[in-house]
Write an enzyme that holds these catalytic residues in place. Structure first.
Site, PDB file in Angstrom:
ATOM      1  N   GLY A 202     -72.725  74.010 -27.473  1.00 46.61           N
ATOM      2  CA  GLY A 202     -72.066  74.896 -28.498  1.00 46.61           C
ATOM      3  C   GLY A 202     -72.122  74.148 -29.764  1.00 46.61           C
ATOM      4  N   SER A 203     -72.629  74.909 -30.708  1.00 46.16           N
ATOM      5  CA  SER A 203     -73.064  74.169 -31.853  1.00 46.16           C
ATOM      6  C   SER A 203     -73.276  75.298 -33.038  1.00 46.16           C
ATOM      7  CB  SER A 203     -74.108  73.329 -31.836  1.00 46.16           C
ATOM      8  OG  SER A 203     -75.112  73.933 -31.040  1.00 46.16           O
ATOM      9  N   ARG A 204     -73.996  74.844 -34.263  1.00 43.70           N
ATOM     10  CA  ARG A 204     -74.126  75.706 -35.235  1.00 43.70           C
ATOM     11  C   ARG A 204     -75.566  74.978 -36.144  1.00 43.70           C
ATOM     12  NH1 ARG A 204     -69.694  76.174 -40.060  1.00 43.70           N
ATOM     13  NH2 ARG A 204     -71.077  76.200 -41.825  1.00 43.70           N
TER      14      ARG A 204
END
Length: 220
Positions: A187-189
């Site tokens: 989960g990240s960006r």
């Protein structure tokens, strides 16, 4: 499709742990047969969820000196003009792609060229969609310059679950569009900062495929 190298040791360890947890149910409390089946089903589903996170699908990469390719699978959550204060120190168009735990999490080069700048920043682990995650979270900042002299900055940002950022490039490297340069776990960006006169080809909430979706076109 293959399994990314970042998942090999974790997947082997997880398989052993789940086996150790399930085995005693069968050998020491056989009277609870229905619970054996439930435990095994939950274990298999959990393992498959982790397995799909590390998948490394083949992608058909469009080529073009002025094309900017999505660096990751995910959803476009930001398209805005903003001040980029680390490297350019001027106004840029920011495109942010949020990756849920169900997305492929390897990071791909948005353009081809020479990596002119790289820096790793330790930091917090705010949720990846938080406005301050771009400046306060653990992150890496990379800037690639194409053969026309146009520079694009892109930033891996850790999220609340993503506690490990990997990168496989160094300043001065020649990088190729669509090839992987790193990985972010769980989960990240990724933020991309473009010249103001770039043509934006995506919209908010649009889903992207890393290495395939053309998110923008650079000025010639």
């Amino acid at each position: 499709m293959t399994i990314h190298k970042e998942g090999h040791s974790l997947l082997i360890s997880l398989l052993i742990i789940l086996g150790v947890l399930n085995a005693p149910l069968y050998y020491y409390i056989p009277q609870f047969g229905i619970w054996h089946g439930i435990a095994l089903t939950v274990s298999v589903i959990f393992y498959l969820l982790i397995l799909q996170f590390f998948r490394n699908p083949n992608r058909t990469i469009p080529q073009g000196e002025n094309l900017v390719i999505a660096p990751a699978d995910g959803k476009v959550v930001v398209i805005e003009e903003t001040e980029e204060n680390e490297y350019f120190k001027d106004k840029r168009i920011q495109i942010s792609i949020f990756m849920s735990p169900l997305n492929v999490h390897l990071s791909r080069n948005p353009i081809s060229g020479v990596l002119k700048y790289f820096k790793y920043h330790p930091g917090k682990f705010l949720v990846a969609w938080h406005p301050k995650s771009s400046t306060d979270n653990e992150r890496t900042t990379l800037v690639t310059e194409n053969s026309n002299g146009v520079q694009v900055l892109f930033r891996q940002i850790a999220g609340a679950l993503a506690r490990r950022i990997r990168w496989y490039v160094d300043e001065g490297d020649q990088v190729n569009q669509g090839e992987e340069f790193g990985f972010i776990k769980f989960g990240s960006r990724i933020d991309v900062f473009l010249p103001l006169d770039s043509k934006i080809n995506v919209t908010l909430e649009q889903k992207t495929r890393g290495g395939e979706t053309i998110i923008a076109e650079l000025p010639q």
